[in-house]
Scaffold this motif. Structure first.
Motif, PDB file in Angstrom:
ATOM      1  N   TYR A 193       0.850  -1.141   0.019  1.00 32.98           N
ATOM      2  CA  TYR A 193      -0.103   0.029  -0.119  1.00 32.98           C
ATOM      3  C   TYR A 193       0.903   1.234  -0.090  1.00 32.98           C
ATOM      4  CZ  TYR A 193       0.953  -0.443   5.071  1.00 32.98           C
ATOM      5  OH  TYR A 193       1.427  -0.625   6.312  1.00 32.98           O
ATOM      6  N   ASP A 194       2.274   1.101   0.248  1.00 37.21           N
ATOM      7  CA  ASP A 194       2.887   2.359   0.125  1.00 37.21           C
ATOM      8  C   ASP A 194       3.256   2.799  -1.177  1.00 37.21           C
ATOM      9  OD1 ASP A 194       4.505   4.208   1.415  1.00 37.21           O
ATOM     10  OD2 ASP A 194       5.989   2.682   2.303  1.00 37.21           O
ATOM     11  N   PRO A 195       3.037   3.716  -1.565  1.00 40.41           N
ATOM     12  CA  PRO A 195       3.339   4.375  -3.154  1.00 40.41           C
ATOM     13  C   PRO A 195       5.037   4.321  -3.297  1.00 40.41           C
ATOM     14  CG  PRO A 195       1.899   5.922  -1.688  1.00 40.41           C
ATOM     15  CD  PRO A 195       2.257   4.950  -0.867  1.00 40.41           C
ATOM     16  N   ILE A 196       5.114   3.458  -4.370  1.00 39.81           N
ATOM     17  CA  ILE A 196       6.488   3.310  -4.777  1.00 39.81           C
ATOM     18  C   ILE A 196       7.332   4.452  -4.793  1.00 39.81           C
ATOM     19  CG2 ILE A 196       5.965   3.381  -7.382  1.00 39.81           C
ATOM     20  CD1 ILE A 196       8.600   1.284  -5.646  1.00 39.81           C
ATOM     21  N   ASP A 197       6.766   6.069  -5.338  1.00 37.09           N
ATOM     22  CA  ASP A 197       7.697   6.893  -5.339  1.00 37.09           C
ATOM     23  C   ASP A 197       7.599   7.497  -4.215  1.00 37.09           C
ATOM     24  OD1 ASP A 197       7.527   7.086  -8.058  1.00 37.09           O
ATOM     25  OD2 ASP A 197       5.714   8.328  -8.218  1.00 37.09           O
ATOM     26  N   GLN A 198       7.066   7.360  -2.933  1.00 37.98           N
ATOM     27  CA  GLN A 198       7.325   7.685  -1.461  1.00 37.98           C
ATOM     28  C   GLN A 198       8.478   6.750  -1.100  1.00 37.98           C
ATOM     29  OE1 GLN A 198       3.045   8.976  -0.005  1.00 37.98           O
ATOM     30  NE2 GLN A 198       4.276   7.840   1.430  1.00 37.98           N
ATOM     31  N   VAL A 199       8.683   5.533  -1.329  1.00 35.01           N
ATOM     32  CA  VAL A 199       9.488   4.665  -0.870  1.00 35.01           C
ATOM     33  C   VAL A 199      10.904   5.017  -1.639  1.00 35.01           C
ATOM     34  CG1 VAL A 199      10.669   2.237  -1.058  1.00 35.01           C
ATOM     35  CG2 VAL A 199       8.063   2.806  -0.662  1.00 35.01           C
ATOM     36  N   LYS A 200      10.955   5.477  -2.802  1.00 34.36           N
ATOM     37  CA  LYS A 200      12.156   5.798  -3.308  1.00 34.36           C
ATOM     38  C   LYS A 200      12.646   7.200  -2.919  1.00 34.36           C
ATOM     39  CE  LYS A 200      11.407   3.676  -8.059  1.00 34.36           C
ATOM     40  NZ  LYS A 200      10.921   3.703  -9.319  1.00 34.36           N
ATOM     41  N   ASN A 201      11.699   8.006  -2.402  1.00 27.55           N
ATOM     42  CA  ASN A 201      12.056   9.269  -2.231  1.00 27.55           C
ATOM     43  C   ASN A 201      12.644   9.223  -0.735  1.00 27.55           C
ATOM     44  OD1 ASN A 201      11.482  10.705  -4.430  1.00 27.55           O
ATOM     45  ND2 ASN A 201       9.520  11.328  -3.641  1.00 27.55           N
ATOM     46  N   TYR A 202      11.974   8.252   0.161  1.00 29.86           N
ATOM     47  CA  TYR A 202      12.459   7.879   1.559  1.00 29.86           C
ATOM     48  C   TYR A 202      14.030   7.515   1.326  1.00 29.86           C
ATOM     49  CZ  TYR A 202      12.880   6.795   6.467  1.00 29.86           C
ATOM     50  OH  TYR A 202      13.359   6.816   7.599  1.00 29.86           O
ATOM     51  N   THR A 203      13.846   6.411   0.457  1.00 29.24           N
ATOM     52  CA  THR A 203      15.367   5.653   0.602  1.00 29.24           C
ATOM     53  C   THR A 203      16.558   6.467   0.026  1.00 29.24           C
ATOM     54  OG1 THR A 203      14.081   3.581  -0.029  1.00 29.24           O
ATOM     55  CG2 THR A 203      16.269   3.518  -0.626  1.00 29.24           C
ATOM     56  N   ALA A 204      16.109   7.506  -0.734  1.00 28.84           N
ATOM     57  CA  ALA A 204      17.232   8.239  -1.431  1.00 28.84           C
ATOM     58  C   ALA A 204      17.522   9.375  -0.375  1.00 28.84           C
ATOM     59  CB  ALA A 204      16.928   8.940  -2.672  1.00 28.84           C
ATOM     60  N   LYS A 205      16.668   9.964   0.251  1.00 33.37           N
ATOM     61  CA  LYS A 205      16.813  11.167   1.252  1.00 33.37           C
ATOM     62  C   LYS A 205      17.310  10.635   2.268  1.00 33.37           C
ATOM     63  CE  LYS A 205      13.969  14.214   4.070  1.00 33.37           C
ATOM     64  NZ  LYS A 205      12.668  14.665   4.646  1.00 33.37           N
ATOM     65  N   ASN A 206      17.014   9.361   2.882  1.00 30.55           N
ATOM     66  CA  ASN A 206      18.227   8.876   3.927  1.00 30.55           C
ATOM     67  C   ASN A 206      19.044   7.925   3.836  1.00 30.55           C
ATOM     68  OD1 ASN A 206      16.117   9.778   6.551  1.00 30.55           O
ATOM     69  ND2 ASN A 206      14.463   9.069   4.599  1.00 30.55           N
ATOM     70  N   SER A 207      19.332   7.733   2.561  1.00 26.53           N
ATOM     71  CA  SER A 207      20.727   7.056   2.139  1.00 26.53           C
ATOM     72  C   SER A 207      20.501   5.799   2.619  1.00 26.53           C
ATOM     73  CB  SER A 207      22.014   7.801   2.455  1.00 26.53           C
ATOM     74  OG  SER A 207      21.895   9.074   1.925  1.00 26.53           O
ATOM     75  N   LEU A 208      19.410   5.123   2.530  1.00 28.67           N
ATOM     76  CA  LEU A 208      19.425   3.514   3.188  1.00 28.67           C
ATOM     77  C   LEU A 208      20.483   2.811   2.339  1.00 28.67           C
ATOM     78  CD1 LEU A 208      15.692   3.001   3.496  1.00 28.67           C
ATOM     79  CD2 LEU A 208      17.152   4.034   5.085  1.00 28.67           C
ATOM     80  N   PRO A 209      21.389   2.145   3.189  1.00 27.88           N
ATOM     81  CA  PRO A 209      22.583   1.489   2.778  1.00 27.88           C
ATOM     82  C   PRO A 209      22.259   0.137   2.293  1.00 27.88           C
ATOM     83  CG  PRO A 209      22.771   1.708   4.944  1.00 27.88           C
ATOM     84  CD  PRO A 209      21.434   2.177   4.743  1.00 27.88           C
ATOM     85  N   PHE A 210      21.182  -0.701   2.626  1.00 31.44           N
ATOM     86  CA  PHE A 210      20.865  -1.938   2.592  1.00 31.44           C
ATOM     87  C   PHE A 210      20.069  -2.227   1.262  1.00 31.44           C
ATOM     88  CE2 PHE A 210      19.203  -0.179   6.432  1.00 31.44           C
ATOM     89  CZ  PHE A 210      17.615  -0.046   5.971  1.00 31.44           C
TER      90      PHE A 210
END
Length: 171
Positions: A97-114
């Motif tokens: 249910y999480d919009p893919i664009d929000q997931v991509k933005n959060y991942t990039a903004k927070n530099s998720l390393p995994f």
């Protein structure tokens, strides 16, 4: 000879009790194996749980609108940095249910390393025992067996103790 025929009846209850206790011990000791899901990370790399055998893996079901998920993410990043070189991997699975664009933005903004993937079909959460609540986390041993499941925010002190146990203490 008469006592020999009576003995089996007297032995039946203890024998059944031993068998029952053995079955319970086996059931409690046997750990379920994680489903062998395949996934594509947000950066386009394809992987599977089988590919991660030999590592201790934390599978985290999360969502960008989940306060507990967002609260634990900095500690999860720190844990990945602390243990990754010793054979620890994280797979963060965003809920369908999480919009893919929000997931991509959060991942990039927070530099998720995994590894981060999106469960767009809901298949991954279904295979992991129908995950519906976030955050839900599974820790897998090097053989892909589920050794811990947590619903809600992680207890990182306990997680670090488990990782030290599974990976060996830092030497």
């Amino acid at each position: 000879m008469k006592s020999l025929f009576n003995s089996p009846r007297k032995l039946l209850f203890p024998l059944l009790l031993v068998l029952l206790l053995g079955f319970l011990a086996y059931t409690l000791a046997s750990k379920p194996t994680a489903p062998n899901i395949s996934f594509t990370t947000l950066d386009g790399k394809t992987s599977s749980m089988q590919d991660l055998r030999g590592k201790v893996v934390l599978v985290n079901f999360w969502a960008t609108d989940c306060p507990g998920c967002i609260a634990e993410m900095p500690a999860l990043i720190q844990t990945w940095h602390q243990y990754h070189e010793r054979g620890f991997e994280v797979v963060a699975i965003a809920m369908p249910y999480d919009p893919i664009d929000q997931v991509k933005n959060y991942t990039a903004k927070n530099s998720l390393p995994f590894k981060v993937t999106h469960d767009d079909s809901g298949d991954m959460s279904m295979q992991f025992n129908e995950v519906r609540v976030t955050p839900t986390t599974f820790v897998l041993d090097k053989d892909g067996k589920i050794i811990r499941k947590a619903i809600g925010e992680l207890d990182f002190k306990s997680l670090h103790e488990l990782l030290d146990q599974q990976l060996g203490t830092k030497g």
